[in-house]
Design an enzyme around this catalytic site. Sequence first.
Site, PDB file in Angstrom:
ATOM      1  NE  ARG A 123     105.889  69.123  69.549  1.00 38.39           N
ATOM      2  CZ  ARG A 123     106.463  69.903  68.640  1.00 38.39           C
ATOM      3  NH1 ARG A 123     106.370  71.209  68.743  1.00 38.39           N
ATOM      4  NH2 ARG A 123     107.151  69.375  67.655  1.00 38.39           N
ATOM      5  NE  ARG A 167     111.539  67.769  64.566  1.00 33.12           N
ATOM      6  CZ  ARG A 167     110.512  67.750  65.428  1.00 33.12           C
ATOM      7  NH1 ARG A 167     110.278  66.687  66.142  1.00 33.12           N
ATOM      8  NH2 ARG A 167     109.747  68.804  65.543  1.00 33.12           N
TER       9      ARG A 167
HETATM   10  P1  ADP Z   1     108.903  71.847  64.720  1.00 38.59           P
HETATM   11  O1  ADP Z   1     108.991  73.321  64.626  1.00 38.59           O
HETATM   12  O2  ADP Z   1     108.443  71.390  66.042  1.00 38.59           O
HETATM   13  O3  ADP Z   1     110.112  71.130  64.218  1.00 38.59           O
HETATM   14  P2  ADP Z   1     107.145  71.731  62.404  1.00 38.59           P
HETATM   15  O4  ADP Z   1     105.769  71.224  62.506  1.00 38.59           O
HETATM   16  O5  ADP Z   1     107.349  73.160  62.132  1.00 38.59           O
HETATM   17  O6  ADP Z   1     107.789  71.286  63.766  1.00 38.59           O
HETATM   18  O7  ADP Z   1     107.952  70.917  61.299  1.00 38.59           O
HETATM   19  C1  ADP Z   1     107.965  69.519  61.247  1.00 38.59           C
HETATM   20  C2  ADP Z   1     108.735  69.023  60.043  1.00 38.59           C
HETATM   21  O8  ADP Z   1     108.139  69.516  58.839  1.00 38.59           O
HETATM   22  C3  ADP Z   1     110.189  69.472  59.941  1.00 38.59           C
HETATM   23  O9  ADP Z   1     111.037  68.658  60.710  1.00 38.59           O
HETATM   24  C4  ADP Z   1     110.434  69.340  58.436  1.00 38.59           C
HETATM   25  O10 ADP Z   1     110.619  68.007  58.044  1.00 38.59           O
HETATM   26  C5  ADP Z   1     109.112  69.819  57.849  1.00 38.59           C
HETATM   27  N1  ADP Z   1     109.126  71.287  57.602  1.00 38.59           N
HETATM   28  C6  ADP Z   1     108.292  72.216  58.150  1.00 38.59           C
HETATM   29  N2  ADP Z   1     108.591  73.458  57.717  1.00 38.59           N
HETATM   30  C7  ADP Z   1     109.641  73.331  56.867  1.00 38.59           C
HETATM   31  C8  ADP Z   1     110.438  74.238  56.110  1.00 38.59           C
HETATM   32  N3  ADP Z   1     110.216  75.567  56.141  1.00 38.59           N
HETATM   33  N4  ADP Z   1     111.443  73.724  55.363  1.00 38.59           N
HETATM   34  C9  ADP Z   1     111.692  72.408  55.314  1.00 38.59           C
HETATM   35  N5  ADP Z   1     110.999  71.499  56.017  1.00 38.59           N
HETATM   36  C10 ADP Z   1     109.986  71.934  56.793  1.00 38.59           C
END
Ligand code: ADP
Length: 210
Positions: A123, A167
């Site tokens: 990615r 994650r």
């Molecule tokens: P992906 O879906 O690929 O994990 P995101 O860009 O959605 O990537 O999220 C990256 C990071 O941002 C998460 O690992 C977390 O640390 C933070 N994050 C995003 N959305 C949330 C949420 N709703 N609650 C808590 N942390 C979040």
Amino acid sequence: MNIILLGAPGAGKGTQAEVICEHLSIPSISTGNIIREALKSGTEMGKKAKSFMEEGKLVPDDVVIGIIKERLAQDDCKNGFILDGFPRTIPQAEALDKMGVAIDKVIDIEVADESIVLRMSGRRVCETCGASYHILYKQPKVEGVCDKCTGTLVQRKDDHPDTVKERLKVYHEQTEPLKSYYEKQGKLCIVEGQEDVKDTTRLTLKALEA
Ligand code: ADP
Ligand code: ZN
């Protein structure tokens, strides 16, 4: 229509969010992108979120709930929206319910953990606008360059294999329970993520019509 996209990190939520965004002309809201933006511009919220994000952990509920409240109050959300990456915990889902936000559909994109780890290593994201690409499955027109804004494509720190494993663990523990939360509300639609993005897209659009 108010839509939630669920799924493990790297399942392709962002890509499907874009598809729905174009199809229904409603904004797609990614908490991940909002947090990365805040991190880049060095805001207070960005500073708070930084270490959590880089370690592959979730940013605290009160921080992300605050972000979503602010974002959903904006004008462009009046006719519907797509939430990509929110809620990610039961308290976040409960907060949405308490805010009186009516969700019409929850689309869960299912991809096996083994494929996730493989996908994440390929990615790339645009440094400037956050658009997402893949070196095999979703190539930009010019290698290393964003189609949308000509920004440089980079690998996210949290897309490195060790962080990806963390994650995934967090996903199974904290986010997966949302499937039964929304199943009980009769809103859950499952889409099996396909190897070819086009095939997943077809299934997503079908799920929207169902
Ligand atoms: P992906 O879906 O690929 O994990 P995101 O860009 O959605 O990537 O999220 C990256 C990071 O941002 C998460 O690992 C977390 O640390 C933070 N994050 C995003 N959305 C949330 C949420 N709703 N609650 C808590 N942390 C979040
Ligand atoms: Zn870009």
